[in-house]
Design an enzyme around this catalytic site. Structure first.
Site, short mmCIF file in Angstrom:
data_model
loop_
_atom_site.label_atom_id
_atom_site.label_comp_id
_atom_site.label_asym_id
_atom_site.label_seq_id
_atom_site.Cartn_x
_atom_site.Cartn_y
_atom_site.Cartn_z
N SER A 143 11.64 -21.04 23.29
CA SER A 143 11.13 -20.20 24.38
C SER A 143 11.39 -20.89 25.72
CB SER A 143 9.64 -19.93 24.12
OG SER A 143 9.13 -18.95 24.98
N ASP A 201 14.41 -10.69 19.19
CA ASP A 201 13.62 -11.55 20.07
C ASP A 201 13.78 -11.10 21.52
OD1 ASP A 201 12.49 -13.60 21.56
OD2 ASP A 201 13.35 -15.20 20.34
#
Length: 273
Positions: A143, A201
């Site tokens: 991330s 994602d």
């Protein structure tokens, strides 16, 4: 190929095993310092440094955290990520102009530049101190942590090449920079950067193009959990549509669900098995 039971510190170049272990290291960045130290010792790293600083950017994020572990063979710096809801707000904030990139190459998302700058001097000092015998160096993160790992790798390579990393592995990394910096990084570092994306994602789709872009070397995990070293755009779009329909009761949550680090780890384990 079975899931390895010990952290391989000897092999060079890309390998699925290395991707798995660096994903484990990225996941460990979310844990408390005592847990990091204990796990590092079990993995065979006898030196541990923690990097943490608080800063106040114009985004909903208050600090940057990372750790570095070292042995006589390998050094790993892992940057901590953040929750999907937080990073989505952060990435879509367009009120602050981008910052000049490392070595004067292109531009970087302002928030990422600020976050990295807050810990970069400590990371740099640590690598200079611990890299005493030619150990390999790897950066990793999930991330936000993936963005910081990529930018740390770019900065080391472009500004201080004698400390350049041997590899950067990121998971669910957002877009971090413009095309000029991405190309400058790829030109000399292209064989050492690996960016893993799990199906739908949402984070790797932000911030929006064309202002920001990705470095190359995508490793794509499809809707069935299979890992691809290349994926044509049309095939990827078809596969993402399949992923969206996999959960008929919550298709909109797929982009968040696919971002979680435990799903990246599960997919890598599946491919190792």
């Amino acid at each position: 190929m079975a899931v390895p039971v010990s952290f391989d510190q000897t092999s060079a170049g890309y390998s699925l095993q290395r991707a798995y272990w660096l994903a484990r290291a990225a996941d460990l960045a979310y844990k408390d310092p005592a847990v990091v130290a204990d796990q590092a010792a079990q993995w065979g790293f006898d030196q541990v440094r923690h990097h943490e600083t608080r800063f106040t950017p114009p985004f909903p994020l208050q600090d940057t955290q990372a750790y570095t572990v070292a042995s006589d063979r390998m050094i790993v710096t892992a940057f901590r990520g953040t929750e999907p809801a937080q990073i989505k707000d952060w990435l879509t904030d367009a009120t602050t102009p981008p910052r000049p990139g490392p070595g004067g190459n292109g531009y970087v998302h302002h928030g990422f530049a600020e976050a990295l700058e807050s810990v970069y001097p400590a990371v740099h000092r640590t690598l200079a101190e611990l890299r005493t015998d030619g150990q390999t160096v790897y950066f990793t993160g999930h991330s936000l942590g993936g963005a910081l790992a990529m930018l740390a790798g770019a900065r080391m390579y472009l500004e201080d090449p004698h400390l350049a990393a041997d590899g950067v592995y990121t998971y669910g990394q957002p877009r971090t920079c413009d095309r000029l910096l991405a190309e400058a990084f790829h030109k000399g570092f292209g064989g050492r950067m690996y960016r893993f994306v799990n199906n739908n994602d949402i984070v790797p789709q932000l911030p929006p193009e064309p202002a920001f872009t990705h470095v190359r070397a995508l490793r794509y995990i499809d809707s069935h959990g299979r890992l691809h070293e290349s994926m044509p755009m049309l095939s990827a779009l078809t596969d993402r549509a399949t992923g969206l329909t996999a959960d008929a009761f919550a298709p909109a949550s797929d982009g968040i669900r696919d971002h979680f680090m435990h799903n990246y780890l599960a997919a890598l384990e599946k491919n190792l098995d």
